[in-house]
Design an enzyme around this catalytic site. Structure first.
Site, PDB file in Angstrom:
ATOM      1  N   ASN A 203     -11.517 -56.776 -21.962  1.00  0.00           N
ATOM      2  CA  ASN A 203     -11.222 -56.396 -23.499  1.00  0.00           C
ATOM      3  C   ASN A 203     -11.028 -55.187 -23.486  1.00  0.00           C
ATOM      4  O   ASN A 203     -12.838 -53.868 -24.034  1.00  0.00           O
ATOM      5  CB  ASN A 203     -11.226 -57.236 -24.662  1.00  0.00           C
ATOM      6  N   GLU A 204     -10.643 -54.547 -23.714  1.00  0.00           N
ATOM      7  CA  GLU A 204     -10.065 -52.608 -24.166  1.00  0.00           C
ATOM      8  C   GLU A 204     -11.241 -52.080 -23.571  1.00  0.00           C
ATOM      9  O   GLU A 204     -12.156 -51.555 -24.186  1.00  0.00           O
ATOM     10  CB  GLU A 204     -10.326 -52.503 -26.304  1.00  0.00           C
ATOM     11  N   TYR A 276      -2.156 -52.985 -33.523  1.00  0.00           N
ATOM     12  CA  TYR A 276      -2.126 -52.954 -34.696  1.00  0.00           C
ATOM     13  C   TYR A 276      -1.593 -51.884 -35.762  1.00  0.00           C
ATOM     14  O   TYR A 276      -1.647 -50.788 -34.853  1.00  0.00           O
ATOM     15  CB  TYR A 276      -3.911 -53.009 -35.368  1.00  0.00           C
ATOM     16  N   GLU A 339      -3.216 -58.793 -28.816  1.00  0.00           N
ATOM     17  CA  GLU A 339      -3.812 -58.695 -30.182  1.00  0.00           C
ATOM     18  C   GLU A 339      -2.646 -57.952 -30.782  1.00  0.00           C
ATOM     19  O   GLU A 339      -2.713 -56.772 -30.713  1.00  0.00           O
ATOM     20  CB  GLU A 339      -5.001 -58.418 -29.968  1.00  0.00           C
ATOM     21  N   GLN A 389      -6.292 -62.594 -35.976  1.00  0.00           N
ATOM     22  CA  GLN A 389      -6.595 -63.838 -35.924  1.00  0.00           C
ATOM     23  C   GLN A 389      -5.929 -65.207 -36.007  1.00  0.00           C
ATOM     24  O   GLN A 389      -6.336 -64.739 -37.510  1.00  0.00           O
ATOM     25  CB  GLN A 389      -8.078 -63.578 -34.877  1.00  0.00           C
TER      26      GLN A 389
HETATM   27  O1  AHR Z   1      -9.648 -58.158 -33.381  1.00  0.00           O
HETATM   28  C1  AHR Z   1     -10.490 -57.651 -33.901  1.00  0.00           C
HETATM   29  C2  AHR Z   1     -10.916 -56.834 -33.193  1.00  0.00           C
HETATM   30  O2  AHR Z   1     -10.019 -55.918 -32.543  1.00  0.00           O
HETATM   31  C3  AHR Z   1     -11.213 -57.041 -31.590  1.00  0.00           C
HETATM   32  O3  AHR Z   1     -12.144 -57.498 -31.504  1.00  0.00           O
HETATM   33  C4  AHR Z   1     -11.060 -55.992 -30.233  1.00  0.00           C
HETATM   34  O4  AHR Z   1     -10.268 -56.254 -29.185  1.00  0.00           O
HETATM   35  C5  AHR Z   1      -9.580 -55.381 -31.651  1.00  0.00           C
HETATM   36  O5  AHR Z   1      -9.921 -53.794 -31.701  1.00  0.00           O
END
Ligand code: AHR
Length: 540
Positions: A203-204, A276, A339, A389
């Site tokens: 992840n990332e 995001y 995400e 989430q």
């Molecule tokens: O969703 C919160 C965080 O944001 C996650 O753990 C990460 O993958 C992202 O940076």
């Protein structure tokens, strides 16, 4: 609209004084909308798992083997197709072996998010910082079965070996009685395999997942993904994609994988994207903390800026797809937006233990709706998406603390949009004047109306976002390629842009019936300001 002047376009007659027009083109299908784009993400962070999903078997809060019953019931209402777990950043410090076997014997570990500055205030709070492992693979799979969702597991590539990944697959998928791990699973009450198809490979990986360069990650990806045991399951492996629209990460990874020494693993079918909407500084700073806005305190410019930030997902999808296609010329690998959502500064969480918890207003509902519409319009590119989430976190559908539980406006958006799952997306033209506003003394614009349409049999679902804070859009809608038998409408709106649900007022933002009329083969509808609308159009 009685007495309106008329104009002609195609077979139908438009009223000249309508503010907006929408044409749904039944003869121009775009592809099937994968139900999996309506997925959810759950991480061991703050109040997501502990307090959100998991209340414990002995709890007075109604639960099924420790899992919050009310949450399960509401997730079933919106047909959640897939759930991602256990992270996020948590995934790359998680040892799945800690979370299996007899719960009372599971080790207690320091949670990854202990590193977060929000966690400083929580050191005496237990579960959010010191992971009990009460919720592990078995409990997660039970959660998936209760909600009728598919599991999507994120494997640890930063701090566990490739062999550990193989073994997690073996624990989940090896046939009953076949391996020692299958026996361990049976001892926990699960003789039959979990048959987990979806696996994230880190992840990332450019950040919390190892801080790799794309070339290093590509090399690790090869090592972790070739020769994973399949047990006859059509595994779907998802690579850790870019931060936002980082083209360089995708170029360099795909170049390494597709050029030179061949990598020909047909299970590599997904490329993760995270987007995001976090920078609301209007270009003044890129500082991660300083750039954030507030979930509840915002003005009308912030409203549009947040929607604009979320709307960048459209460009990200186009750009990433185009780069991937330069290497993966048949586009075997699709996008997995696992995400997404607005990310505000701390301060509106419902309990101090809810790291990254934030309130969800009608503004966020519009942001979620326009994101889902974007996925719907790109069915051949986006195959899966999970909202970040599910509960007690960034763009949550639910907020809960102890016995208190509410649905946020986002839940209602997912409920309204569920009808798109598995439908055939249709090209749809939106024609509406832009919203105009002033940002830092300069004129700024945002689109006036947008959305998506899909068809299932004789029903067309049309979802529409009106981002304007003051203008009701008198809208005419034509369906090209069929006649309309009847139509009904639903709308989620509020005259207060800050409106949100709370434990005291759980139904402050709720969907309502939207009046619609049929005339001259067209649909006439007044779409209120700051709203998400859905029309169910019955053909015939
Ligand atoms: O969703 C919160 C965080 O944001 C996650 O753990 C990460 O993958 C992202 O940076």
């Amino acid at each position: 609209m009685a007495g309106a002047m008329l104009a002609f376009s195609g077979a139908k007659v438009w009223a000249k004084d309508a503010d907006a027009r929408i044409e749904v083109l039944l003869d121009e299908p775009l592809g099937e909308i994968s139900p999996n784009i309506y997925g959810q993400f759950t991480e061991h962070i703050g109040g997501v798992i502990y307090d959100g999903v998991w209340v414990g078997e002995g709890s007075k809060i109604p639960n099924d083997h420790g899992i919050r019953s009310q949450l399960v019931a509401m997730m079933k209402q919106i047909h959640v197709p897939v759930i991602r777990w256990p992270g996020g950043c948590f995934a790359d410090s998680y040892d799945w072996k800690d979370g299996i076997g007899e719960p009372s014997k599971r080790p207690r570990r320091t949670n990854f998010w202990e590193v977060d500055r929000d966690a400083v205030r929580l050191h005496e709070k237990g579960l959010q910082i010191f992971e009990s492992n009460a919720f592990g693979t078995n409990e997660f799979v039970r959660f998936c079965r209760l909600t009728e969702a598919q599991p999507y597991l994120a494997a640890n590539l930063r701090s566990l070996s490739a062999l550990d990944f193989d073994r997690w697959v073996e624990y989940c998928n090896s046939p009953a009685g076949s391996t020692t791990l299958a026996e361990l699973r049976a001892n926990a009450g699960y003789p039959e395999p979990f048959n987990v198809r979806y696996w994230g490979v880190g992840n990332e990986s450019w950040g919390c997942g190892g801080n790799f360069t794309p070339e290093q990650y590509a090399s690790e990806f090869r090592r972790y993904t070739d020769w994973i045991p399949s047990y006859g399951i059509d595994l779907q492996l998802i690579g850790s994609g870019p931060n936002g629209n980082d083209i360089d990460w995708t170029h360099r990874f795909f170049e390494q994988i597709y050029s030179g020494h061949t990598y020909n693993n047909p299970s590599f079918t997904g490329w993760s994207v995270h987007h995001y909407a976090s920078n609301l500084s209007r270009g003044k700073t890129t500082d991660w903390i300083a750039a954030k806005g507030d979930a509840l305190q915002f003005d009308s410019v912030d409203w549009y800026e947040l929607l604009r930030e979320c709307n960048r997902i459209e460009q990200i999808i186009q750009d990433q797809w185009s780069v991937m296609g330069q290497y993966d010329t048949h586009h075997r690998v699709k996008l997995v937006v696992d995400e997404y959502g607005p990310w505000y500064r701390e301060g509106t969480e419902l309990d101090p233990t809810h790291i990254f918890g934030q309130q969800v207003t009608v503004r966020d509902a519009l942001a979620t709706a326009l994101t889902l519409d974007t996925f719907n319009r790109n069915p051949e590119k986006v195959r899966m998406a999970t909202c970040a989430q599910l509960i007690n976190n960034l763009n949550a559908l639910f907020l809960a603390h102890e016995e208190h539980f509410i649905a946020t406006p986002n839940f209602h958006v997912f409920a309204m949009y569920a009808a798109h799952q598995g439908g055939h997306a249709l090209r749809t033209e939106f024609s509406a004047p832009d919203v105009q506003y002033t940002r830092d003394d300069k004129p700024a614009r945002f689109w006036g109306l947008n959305g998506s349409a899909s068809r299932k049999g004789e029903i067309v679902t049309l979802t529409i976002v009106n981002p304007g804070l003051s203008r009701t859009m008198e809208t005419q809608i034509a369906l090209r390629g069929s006649t309309i038998a009847r139509v009904s409408g639903t709308v989620l709106a509020s005259s207060d842009m800050h409106a949100h649900n709370s434990f005291d007022q759980p139904n402050a933002v709720m969907p309502a019936t939207l009046p619609v009329a049929l005339g001259g083969g067209l649909i006439n509808v007044s779409i209120p300001p700051a709203s998400v609308a859905r029309l169910d159009v019955f053909l015939g």
